[in-house]
Write a protein that holds these residues in place. Structure first.
Motif, PDB file in Angstrom:
ATOM      1  N   PHE A 197       0.825  -1.213   0.000  1.00  0.00           N
ATOM      2  CA  PHE A 197       0.000   0.000   0.000  1.00  0.00           C
ATOM      3  C   PHE A 197       0.857   1.260   0.000  1.00  0.00           C
ATOM      4  O   PHE A 197       0.471   2.271  -0.602  1.00  0.00           O
ATOM      5  CB  PHE A 197      -0.955  -0.008   1.191  1.00  0.00           C
ATOM      6  N   ALA A 198       2.001   1.226   0.655  1.00  0.00           N
ATOM      7  CA  ALA A 198       2.912   2.381   0.600  1.00  0.00           C
ATOM      8  C   ALA A 198       3.408   2.590  -0.820  1.00  0.00           C
ATOM      9  O   ALA A 198       3.507   3.727  -1.301  1.00  0.00           O
ATOM     10  CB  ALA A 198       4.083   2.180   1.552  1.00  0.00           C
ATOM     11  N   THR A 199       3.697   1.487  -1.514  1.00  0.00           N
ATOM     12  CA  THR A 199       4.157   1.586  -2.902  1.00  0.00           C
ATOM     13  C   THR A 199       3.071   2.134  -3.807  1.00  0.00           C
ATOM     14  O   THR A 199       3.326   3.027  -4.639  1.00  0.00           O
ATOM     15  CB  THR A 199       4.600   0.199  -3.411  1.00  0.00           C
ATOM     16  N   LEU A 200       1.860   1.629  -3.678  1.00  0.00           N
ATOM     17  CA  LEU A 200       0.756   2.105  -4.520  1.00  0.00           C
ATOM     18  C   LEU A 200       0.459   3.580  -4.251  1.00  0.00           C
ATOM     19  O   LEU A 200       0.168   4.341  -5.181  1.00  0.00           O
ATOM     20  CB  LEU A 200      -0.493   1.261  -4.270  1.00  0.00           C
ATOM     21  N   PHE A 201       0.539   3.971  -2.984  1.00  0.00           N
ATOM     22  CA  PHE A 201       0.322   5.382  -2.637  1.00  0.00           C
ATOM     23  C   PHE A 201       1.402   6.257  -3.274  1.00  0.00           C
ATOM     24  O   PHE A 201       1.113   7.320  -3.837  1.00  0.00           O
ATOM     25  CB  PHE A 201       0.329   5.545  -1.116  1.00  0.00           C
ATOM     26  N   LEU A 202       2.645   5.796  -3.211  1.00  0.00           N
ATOM     27  CA  LEU A 202       3.755   6.541  -3.803  1.00  0.00           C
ATOM     28  C   LEU A 202       3.583   6.680  -5.310  1.00  0.00           C
ATOM     29  O   LEU A 202       3.740   7.782  -5.868  1.00  0.00           O
ATOM     30  CB  LEU A 202       5.079   5.842  -3.485  1.00  0.00           C
ATOM     31  N   VAL A 203       3.264   5.586  -5.992  1.00  0.00           N
ATOM     32  CA  VAL A 203       3.085   5.627  -7.444  1.00  0.00           C
ATOM     33  C   VAL A 203       1.928   6.541  -7.819  1.00  0.00           C
ATOM     34  O   VAL A 203       2.012   7.306  -8.788  1.00  0.00           O
ATOM     35  CB  VAL A 203       2.860   4.203  -7.998  1.00  0.00           C
ATOM     36  N   ALA A 204       0.848   6.486  -7.059  1.00  0.00           N
ATOM     37  CA  ALA A 204      -0.306   7.345  -7.344  1.00  0.00           C
ATOM     38  C   ALA A 204       0.058   8.820  -7.205  1.00  0.00           C
ATOM     39  O   ALA A 204      -0.305   9.647  -8.055  1.00  0.00           O
ATOM     40  CB  ALA A 204      -1.464   6.995  -6.408  1.00  0.00           C
ATOM     41  N   ILE A 205       0.789   9.148  -6.148  1.00  0.00           N
ATOM     42  CA  ILE A 205       1.166  10.546  -5.902  1.00  0.00           C
ATOM     43  C   ILE A 205       2.061  11.071  -7.031  1.00  0.00           C
ATOM     44  O   ILE A 205       1.801  12.122  -7.623  1.00  0.00           O
ATOM     45  CB  ILE A 205       1.881  10.687  -4.549  1.00  0.00           C
ATOM     46  N   VAL A 206       3.135  10.345  -7.342  1.00  0.00           N
ATOM     47  CA  VAL A 206       4.092  10.869  -8.324  1.00  0.00           C
ATOM     48  C   VAL A 206       3.506  10.877  -9.732  1.00  0.00           C
ATOM     49  O   VAL A 206       3.815  11.778 -10.527  1.00  0.00           O
ATOM     50  CB  VAL A 206       5.410  10.063  -8.307  1.00  0.00           C
ATOM     51  N   SER A 207       2.641   9.911 -10.053  1.00  0.00           N
ATOM     52  CA  SER A 207       2.062   9.891 -11.404  1.00  0.00           C
ATOM     53  C   SER A 207       1.064  11.024 -11.588  1.00  0.00           C
ATOM     54  O   SER A 207       1.047  11.675 -12.647  1.00  0.00           O
ATOM     55  CB  SER A 207       1.398   8.543 -11.679  1.00  0.00           C
ATOM     56  N   VAL A 208       0.261  11.296 -10.576  1.00  0.00           N
ATOM     57  CA  VAL A 208      -0.734  12.375 -10.680  1.00  0.00           C
ATOM     58  C   VAL A 208      -0.058  13.744 -10.666  1.00  0.00           C
ATOM     59  O   VAL A 208      -0.311  14.592 -11.535  1.00  0.00           O
ATOM     60  CB  VAL A 208      -1.774  12.266  -9.539  1.00  0.00           C
ATOM     61  N   VAL A 209       0.810  13.963  -9.684  1.00  0.00           N
ATOM     62  CA  VAL A 209       1.472  15.266  -9.563  1.00  0.00           C
ATOM     63  C   VAL A 209       2.391  15.516 -10.759  1.00  0.00           C
ATOM     64  O   VAL A 209       2.358  16.591 -11.381  1.00  0.00           O
ATOM     65  CB  VAL A 209       2.264  15.349  -8.246  1.00  0.00           C
ATOM     66  N   GLY A 210       3.219  14.525 -11.095  1.00  0.00           N
ATOM     67  CA  GLY A 210       4.134  14.695 -12.221  1.00  0.00           C
ATOM     68  C   GLY A 210       3.405  14.914 -13.536  1.00  0.00           C
ATOM     69  O   GLY A 210       3.791  15.782 -14.335  1.00  0.00           O
ATOM     70  N   SER A 211       2.328  14.151 -13.764  1.00  0.00           N
ATOM     71  CA  SER A 211       1.566  14.313 -15.011  1.00  0.00           C
ATOM     72  C   SER A 211       0.879  15.666 -15.073  1.00  0.00           C
ATOM     73  O   SER A 211       0.825  16.295 -16.139  1.00  0.00           O
ATOM     74  CB  SER A 211       0.533  13.191 -15.136  1.00  0.00           C
ATOM     75  N   ALA A 212       0.347  16.114 -13.933  1.00  0.00           N
ATOM     76  CA  ALA A 212      -0.306  17.426 -13.909  1.00  0.00           C
ATOM     77  C   ALA A 212       0.682  18.538 -14.257  1.00  0.00           C
ATOM     78  O   ALA A 212       0.361  19.454 -15.033  1.00  0.00           O
ATOM     79  CB  ALA A 212      -0.919  17.681 -12.529  1.00  0.00           C
ATOM     80  N   ILE A 213       1.880  18.452 -13.699  1.00  0.00           N
ATOM     81  CA  ILE A 213       2.909  19.450 -14.020  1.00  0.00           C
ATOM     82  C   ILE A 213       3.285  19.382 -15.492  1.00  0.00           C
ATOM     83  O   ILE A 213       3.445  20.403 -16.171  1.00  0.00           O
ATOM     84  CB  ILE A 213       4.145  19.243 -13.126  1.00  0.00           C
ATOM     85  N   GLY A 214       3.426  18.164 -16.017  1.00  0.00           N
ATOM     86  CA  GLY A 214       3.789  17.997 -17.425  1.00  0.00           C
ATOM     87  C   GLY A 214       2.729  18.529 -18.369  1.00  0.00           C
ATOM     88  O   GLY A 214       3.049  19.163 -19.383  1.00  0.00           O
ATOM     89  N   VAL A 215       1.456  18.267 -18.041  1.00  0.00           N
ATOM     90  CA  VAL A 215       0.363  18.776 -18.878  1.00  0.00           C
ATOM     91  C   VAL A 215       0.339  20.301 -18.854  1.00  0.00           C
ATOM     92  O   VAL A 215       0.175  20.959 -19.893  1.00  0.00           O
ATOM     93  CB  VAL A 215      -0.992  18.205 -18.395  1.00  0.00           C
TER      94      VAL A 215
END
Length: 288
Positions: free
Chosen positions: A88-106
């Motif tokens: 669950f820590a891994t899934l939380f980490l992946v969710a955070i970085v994918s959402v935040v990073g993608s939002a910045i990239g968009v």
């Protein structure tokens, strides 16, 4: 010619069916892992935190399938409980970085200009350091802990998603259907959510799913170094660290945990490969 075409169509159909079956198979395995993690407290035969020094370092037996650790705690119970923390820590980490990073990239890819330059140079700062070395430094400054490990790994992981999303958006924003949407009076938000995101979401999902195994190893690595989850919390990397000094006298204290990490990372990686083959079949070209 007709016969060759029919053979090609049949082979493509077989390959497509096989790919779907792989996604289903590995998806079921991932589902089983998530169920074990979710219901871990109800699946442990013993309390994973209660010490029983009389049973210290007992080898695997019918009563303790993976033996016991230095404090007499059942290793099988701790491995099951550790799945909840680690997965669950891994899934939380992946969710955070994918959402935040993608939002910045968009944001950078669509608007460009000074904002794009500032944020991309900011990401270059993080990319200029060796990833795990930078994560270790950040986690050390924050004095360790699982939250510190997640924040440290987030710092080194978000630029990749930002770069991917930015490059995808820059290719899309100059297409004719985006120009038509602007002429029709669509707002920026509507264009992004209706036309841009649906065209890049598959790439982001593929990257995120393939990153799960890597992120899991990195979280376990920080915990192994004492910069992640702290004892007595059951977490696979921390458990490996606790048992490393007894690898010769009581190897079962790390074997079960190591096997759990190996199998879990393998299942998530295989699932990621299958998802990639479905969402982006073009990437199968050139695969061995």
């Amino acid at each position: 010619m007709m016969e060759e075409r029919n053979v090609t169509i049949r082979s493509q159909k077989i390959e497509k069916d096989f790919t779907k079956q792989k996604v289903l198979l590995f998806g079921m395995m991932v589902g089983c892992l998530l169920l074990v993690a979710a219901f871990a407290p109800h699946l442990t035969p013993y309390d994973p935190y209660i010490q029983d020094l009389e049973n210290s370092l007992k080898p695997p037996s019918a009563n303790h399938l993976m033996g016991t650790d230095l404090y007499g705690r059942d290793m099988f119970s701790r491995v099951i409980m550790g799945s909840q923390t680690t997965i669950f820590a891994t899934l939380f980490l992946v969710a955070i970085v994918s959402v935040v990073g993608s939002a910045i990239g968009v944001l950078c890819g669509y608007h460009g200009g000074r904002l794009d330059s500032i944020l991309m140079r900011f990401s270059d700062v993080f990319l200029s350091f060796p990833g795990m070395v930078f994560a270790i430094a950040v986690a050390s400054v924050m004095r360790g802990g699982l939250i510190s490990a997640i924040i440290a790994l987030s710092c080194i992981s978000w630029p990749k998603y930002a770069r991917i999303a930015r490059s995808q958006v820059m290719m899309i924003k100059n297409t004719t259907y985006i120009a038509a949407a602007k002429l029709a009076g669509s707002s920026t938000g509507k264009i992004i959510f209706k036309h841009v995101l649906p065209n890049i979401v598959s790439t982001i999902i593929i990257t995120a799913v393939l990153d799960i195994g890597t992120m899991m190893m990195e979280i376990a690595g920080l915990s192994f170094l004492g910069l992640g989850a702290s004892p007595p919390v059951a977490e696979w990397g921390s458990m490996m660290s606790n048992g490393r000094s007894m690898i010769q006298t009581a190897p079962w204290t790390i074997m079960g945990t190591g096997l759990a990490i190996f199998l879990t990372v393998m299942v998530f990686n295989l699932f990621g490969d299958a998802v990639r083959d479905v969402l982006d079949p073009r990437q199968k070209k050139g695969k061995w």
